[in-house]
Scaffold this active site. Structure first.
Site, PDB file in Angstrom:
ATOM      1  N   THR A  86       0.830  -1.200   0.000  1.00  0.00           N
ATOM      2  CA  THR A  86       0.000   0.000   0.000  1.00  0.00           C
ATOM      3  C   THR A  86       0.864   1.248   0.000  1.00  0.00           C
ATOM      4  O   THR A  86       1.864   1.313   0.703  1.00  0.00           O
ATOM      5  CB  THR A  86      -0.903   0.031   1.250  1.00  0.00           C
ATOM      6  OG1 THR A  86      -1.802  -1.063   1.209  1.00  0.00           O
ATOM      7  CG2 THR A  86      -1.691   1.336   1.331  1.00  0.00           C
ATOM      8  N   GLU A 146      10.280  -3.704  -1.598  1.00  0.00           N
ATOM      9  CA  GLU A 146      10.647  -4.861  -0.770  1.00  0.00           C
ATOM     10  C   GLU A 146      11.692  -5.725  -1.483  1.00  0.00           C
ATOM     11  O   GLU A 146      11.468  -6.197  -2.607  1.00  0.00           O
ATOM     12  CB  GLU A 146       9.405  -5.679  -0.441  1.00  0.00           C
ATOM     13  CG  GLU A 146       8.511  -4.966   0.564  1.00  0.00           C
ATOM     14  CD  GLU A 146       7.162  -5.626   0.741  1.00  0.00           C
ATOM     15  OE1 GLU A 146       6.777  -6.449  -0.108  1.00  0.00           O
ATOM     16  OE2 GLU A 146       6.474  -5.286   1.724  1.00  0.00           O
ATOM     17  N   ASN A 177       7.272 -11.378   1.658  1.00  0.00           N
ATOM     18  CA  ASN A 177       5.821 -11.497   1.536  1.00  0.00           C
ATOM     19  C   ASN A 177       5.280 -12.875   1.907  1.00  0.00           C
ATOM     20  O   ASN A 177       4.092 -13.021   2.195  1.00  0.00           O
ATOM     21  CB  ASN A 177       5.378 -11.087   0.132  1.00  0.00           C
ATOM     22  CG  ASN A 177       5.358  -9.586   0.010  1.00  0.00           C
ATOM     23  OD1 ASN A 177       4.460  -8.936   0.527  1.00  0.00           O
ATOM     24  ND2 ASN A 177       6.370  -9.022  -0.621  1.00  0.00           N
ATOM     25  N   SER A 217       2.739  -7.989   9.601  1.00  0.00           N
ATOM     26  CA  SER A 217       2.451  -6.571   9.796  1.00  0.00           C
ATOM     27  C   SER A 217       3.716  -5.753   9.612  1.00  0.00           C
ATOM     28  O   SER A 217       4.794  -6.237   9.836  1.00  0.00           O
ATOM     29  CB  SER A 217       1.889  -6.313  11.187  1.00  0.00           C
ATOM     30  OG  SER A 217       1.652  -4.948  11.366  1.00  0.00           O
TER      31      SER A 217
END
Lengths: 213, 220
Positions: free
Chosen positions: B1, B88, B215, B220
């Site tokens: 996000t 990431e 992932n 969190s």
């Protein structure tokens, strides 16, 4: 203009920000660089693990002209649905509340009510109308926000607000999830011969392919 | 996000501000990609206090609007690039610049297609100057262009011109990718597809083993 990685307040470093060339100069600060804005970031116990700040607030001393762009994903989170609805009828806003930890997406009516409860509470504390508060959430999809922890933290968050660079940095850290660096920048330039400032903060590291409108 | 909050003390009318924000977002956040997944929560809120004392902007077609738009574009591009840089598992930022289309939107579409390509991203991580993957991703972007106008450069290395592959220093180009990755720098890919005047940019990152690890284990 490229800055080096610098330590931000909180526990992750600040991102190197590379701006295009132009008739502006990069200045310290982020969302609080422009006149009238305050920010705060704090740890509210919202994350599944760790003690990184996870709740941020940006406020404006006056009614600010507001614009929003949002994901075009049909499965939109409760805050996205709410903000779109508010900005259809309202041209101004006074505050943006942001939580990290839970995305409050795909959480149904209960998730939407959680968000309304947060809006109502922060509006009361700030003495503004609920429709002057906008919301952003990020974190695990399908999980409702930790409402009790969030509501408990709001008075401290409101009282922590300032227009300092430090609180702008704290807010930028508090909105991060898997980010390894916080993202914050501000510039100063002139409009019509008068000095103006534009600042901002952002977050994001994964699930990144925006298509906002 | 991705989330963003933008603030300014410039004075601007509501409908003009919303149009300016939309333009800036299309030149920045909507031109980044990390993994091709569009979030449920992507949001940018932009607030203008008007407290600077600057003249009110009530039209897009004035010098003042252009000045504010330029600042808005710069701030959003700076933030957007930092998101792609921080992708990431990434070891480098990839900046794709496309020239030669008739419209900015066409150039932007091709640039994002290349930046989004998993094969291009994996090649960059593998330090492989694979011009074929870049050409392919440009070609399926949905923008028509003449293949014999295609020109591709990777950093300072020209890989293709007039649609023809060029002899190039493969080890040097690979070393460019390697050195850039070692310092988490910026790999530049420049593409030209014709004689048009428009330019578009997109930003992404390389695709590493760590992306899957992060992932697969994300909570969190």
């Amino acid at each position: 203009v490229a800055t080096t990685v610098e330590e931000a307040s909180g526990n992750i470093p600040a991102a190197p920000i590379s701006l295009p060339q132009g008739s502006w100069k990069q200045i310290a600060g982020g969302v609080t660089a422009a006149k009238g804005f305050k920010a705060a970031g704090m740890y509210a116990g919202l994350r599944a693990a760790g003690k990184k700040p996870d709740l941020a607030l940006v406020t404006c001393d006056v009614e600010a002209v507001a614009a929003g762009v949002f994901t075009t994903n049909v499965v939109a989170a409760a805050p996205v649905v709410y903000c779109k609805k508010v900005l259809e009828t309202s041209k101004t806003a006074r505050a943006v509340l942001i939580n990290a930890g839970q995305a409050n997406a795909a959480t149904g009516d209960a998730g939407y009510q959680d968000m309304l409860d947060c809006v109502g509470s922060i509006a009361t504390l700030l003495k503004v109308k609920p429709e002057e508060v906008l919301i952003e959430s990020t974190g695990v999809i399908g999980q409702r926000i930790k409402k009790e922890e969030l509501l408990h933290a709001l008075p401290t968050l409101v009282n922590s607000r300032s227009d300092s660079v430090e609180e702008a940095d704290s807010a930028a850290v508090a909105i991060t999830t898997t980010d390894l660096v916080s993202k914050s920048v501000a510039v100063e330039s002139q409009v019509g011969g008068i000095k103006i400032r534009v600042g901002g903060m952002a977050k994001g590291s994964g699930m990144i392919h925006p298509n906002m409108a | 996000t991705m989330l963003g909050v933008i603030t300014t003390d410039a004075l601007v009318e509501s409908d003009i501000w919303r149009k300016m924000v939309k333009v800036a977002v299309n030149r920045s956040f909507n031109q980044i990609t990390v993994d091709g997944d569009t979030s449920t929560n992507d949001t940018v809120i932009a607030l203008a206090s008007g407290l600077s004392g600057s003249p009110s902007i009530s039209s897009l077609n004035c010098k003042e609007a252009a000045q504010l738009q330029a600042c808005l574009d710069a701030v959003m591009q700076g933030l957007a690039k930092s998101i792609a840089w921080d992708g990431e598992g990434a070891t480098c930022l990839i900046e794709v610049t496309v020239k030669g289309t008739e419209t900015e939107a066409e150039a932007a579409k091709i640039a994002r297609s290349v930046a989004s390509s998993s094969l291009v991203k994996a090649a960059v991580y593998g330090r492989d100057p694979n011009w074929g993957r870049i050409a392919a991703a440009a070609g399926y972007a949905g923008v028509s262009f003449q293949m014999d106008k295609l020109k591709i450069s990777l950093g300072e290395f020209s890989l293709m011109e007039s649609g023809q592959p060029l002899p190039f220093d493969r080890d040097g180009a690979s070393n460019y990718l390697k050195k850039t990755g070692e310092v988490h720098g910026t790999v530049t890919i420049d593409i030209s597809v014709g004689d048009g005047a428009a330019i578009g940019k997109a930003w992404g990152c390389d695709l590493s083993y760590d992306y899957v690890k992060i992932n697969a284990e994300y909570t969190s």
